[in-house]
Design a protein around this motif. Structure first.
Motif, PDB file in Angstrom:
ATOM      1  N   ASP A   1       6.889  16.284   0.313  1.00  0.00           N
ATOM      2  CA  ASP A   1       5.702  16.582  -0.484  1.00  0.00           C
ATOM      3  C   ASP A   1       4.856  15.336  -0.729  1.00  0.00           C
ATOM      4  O   ASP A   1       3.625  15.430  -0.840  1.00  0.00           O
ATOM      5  CB  ASP A   1       6.094  17.232  -1.806  1.00  0.00           C
ATOM      6  N   ILE A   2       5.499  14.183  -0.807  1.00  0.00           N
ATOM      7  CA  ILE A   2       4.767  12.918  -0.936  1.00  0.00           C
ATOM      8  C   ILE A   2       3.927  12.683   0.318  1.00  0.00           C
ATOM      9  O   ILE A   2       2.734  12.396   0.244  1.00  0.00           O
ATOM     10  CB  ILE A   2       5.736  11.741  -1.186  1.00  0.00           C
ATOM     11  N   ILE A   3       4.548  12.842   1.477  1.00  0.00           N
ATOM     12  CA  ILE A   3       3.838  12.663   2.751  1.00  0.00           C
ATOM     13  C   ILE A   3       2.689  13.661   2.861  1.00  0.00           C
ATOM     14  O   ILE A   3       1.566  13.301   3.233  1.00  0.00           O
ATOM     15  CB  ILE A   3       4.802  12.788   3.947  1.00  0.00           C
ATOM     16  N   LYS A   4       2.961  14.897   2.518  1.00  0.00           N
ATOM     17  CA  LYS A   4       1.947  15.945   2.572  1.00  0.00           C
ATOM     18  C   LYS A   4       0.769  15.608   1.647  1.00  0.00           C
ATOM     19  O   LYS A   4      -0.397  15.780   2.016  1.00  0.00           O
ATOM     20  CB  LYS A   4       2.581  17.283   2.177  1.00  0.00           C
ATOM     21  N   GLY A   5       1.052  15.083   0.468  1.00  0.00           N
ATOM     22  CA  GLY A   5       0.004  14.711  -0.481  1.00  0.00           C
ATOM     23  C   GLY A   5      -0.853  13.561   0.023  1.00  0.00           C
ATOM     24  O   GLY A   5      -2.071  13.552  -0.168  1.00  0.00           O
TER      25      GLY A   5
ATOM     26  N   ILE B   1       0.827  -1.202   0.000  1.00  0.00           N
ATOM     27  CA  ILE B   1       0.000   0.000   0.000  1.00  0.00           C
ATOM     28  C   ILE B   1       0.868   1.261   0.000  1.00  0.00           C
ATOM     29  O   ILE B   1       0.576   2.219  -0.698  1.00  0.00           O
ATOM     30  CB  ILE B   1      -1.024   0.011   1.159  1.00  0.00           C
ATOM     31  N   SER B   2       1.967   1.238   0.741  1.00  0.00           N
ATOM     32  CA  SER B   2       2.828   2.416   0.790  1.00  0.00           C
ATOM     33  C   SER B   2       3.437   2.709  -0.577  1.00  0.00           C
ATOM     34  O   SER B   2       3.570   3.868  -0.968  1.00  0.00           O
ATOM     35  CB  SER B   2       3.922   2.247   1.845  1.00  0.00           C
TER      36      SER B   2
ATOM     37  N   TYR C   1      -4.933   9.927   8.136  1.00  0.00           N
ATOM     38  CA  TYR C   1      -3.825   8.987   8.037  1.00  0.00           C
ATOM     39  C   TYR C   1      -2.572   9.773   7.721  1.00  0.00           C
ATOM     40  O   TYR C   1      -2.555  10.575   6.786  1.00  0.00           O
ATOM     41  CB  TYR C   1      -4.088   7.948   6.945  1.00  0.00           C
ATOM     42  N   LYS C   2      -1.534   9.570   8.506  1.00  0.00           N
ATOM     43  CA  LYS C   2      -0.263  10.251   8.272  1.00  0.00           C
ATOM     44  C   LYS C   2       0.832   9.202   8.160  1.00  0.00           C
ATOM     45  O   LYS C   2       1.180   8.555   9.146  1.00  0.00           O
ATOM     46  CB  LYS C   2       0.066  11.206   9.407  1.00  0.00           C
ATOM     47  N   PRO C   3       1.357   9.030   6.957  1.00  0.00           N
ATOM     48  CA  PRO C   3       2.450   8.066   6.808  1.00  0.00           C
ATOM     49  C   PRO C   3       3.712   8.593   7.495  1.00  0.00           C
ATOM     50  O   PRO C   3       3.969   9.787   7.508  1.00  0.00           O
ATOM     51  CB  PRO C   3       2.641   7.985   5.303  1.00  0.00           C
ATOM     52  N   SER C   4       4.467   7.689   8.064  1.00  0.00           N
ATOM     53  CA  SER C   4       5.703   8.076   8.731  1.00  0.00           C
ATOM     54  C   SER C   4       6.872   8.015   7.750  1.00  0.00           C
ATOM     55  O   SER C   4       6.797   7.352   6.718  1.00  0.00           O
ATOM     56  CB  SER C   4       5.977   7.132   9.901  1.00  0.00           C
TER      57      SER C   4
END
Length: 96
Positions: A23-27, A5-6, A36-39
């Motif tokens: 920017d990927i995390i922010k998107g 999924i990541s 949901y906030k990816p680390s």
């Protein structure tokens, strides 16, 4: 290769434009209204895996999807969309 999924989150984020990890995390956060906030501990291993499988390239700190990455994302897109929909409705991810 099993779809993670990541990996699909990242490929979706860079599908049309190169991005830096922040920017990927922010998107991804924006996609899920911050539910949901990816680390970074999830993003960086995924970036490494995607590069190792030639699905993305890196130039000056920005990641870009390759033709193989586009094919991989499109192949897994239907299942990915089901997972995103499930998360949006139930706040859980199911494996592909």
């Amino acid at each position: 290769m099993k779809a993670h999924i990541s990996d699909l989150f990242i490929l979706e984020q860079i599908y049309s434009t190169e991005k830096k990890p922040y920017d990927i995390i922010k998107g991804i956060r924006k996609k899920f209204d911050a539910d949901y906030k990816p680390s970074t501990g999830m993003i960086y291993p995924s970036l490494k895996r995607l590069m190792g499988n030639n699905l993305i390239t890196k130039n000056e700190g920005r990641y870009k999807i390759t033709e193989a990455g586009i094919e991989y994302f499109n192949k897994n897109k239907e299942n990915y969309e089901k997972m995103v929909e499930n998360f949006t409705e139930n706040k859980i991810f199911l494996g592909i």
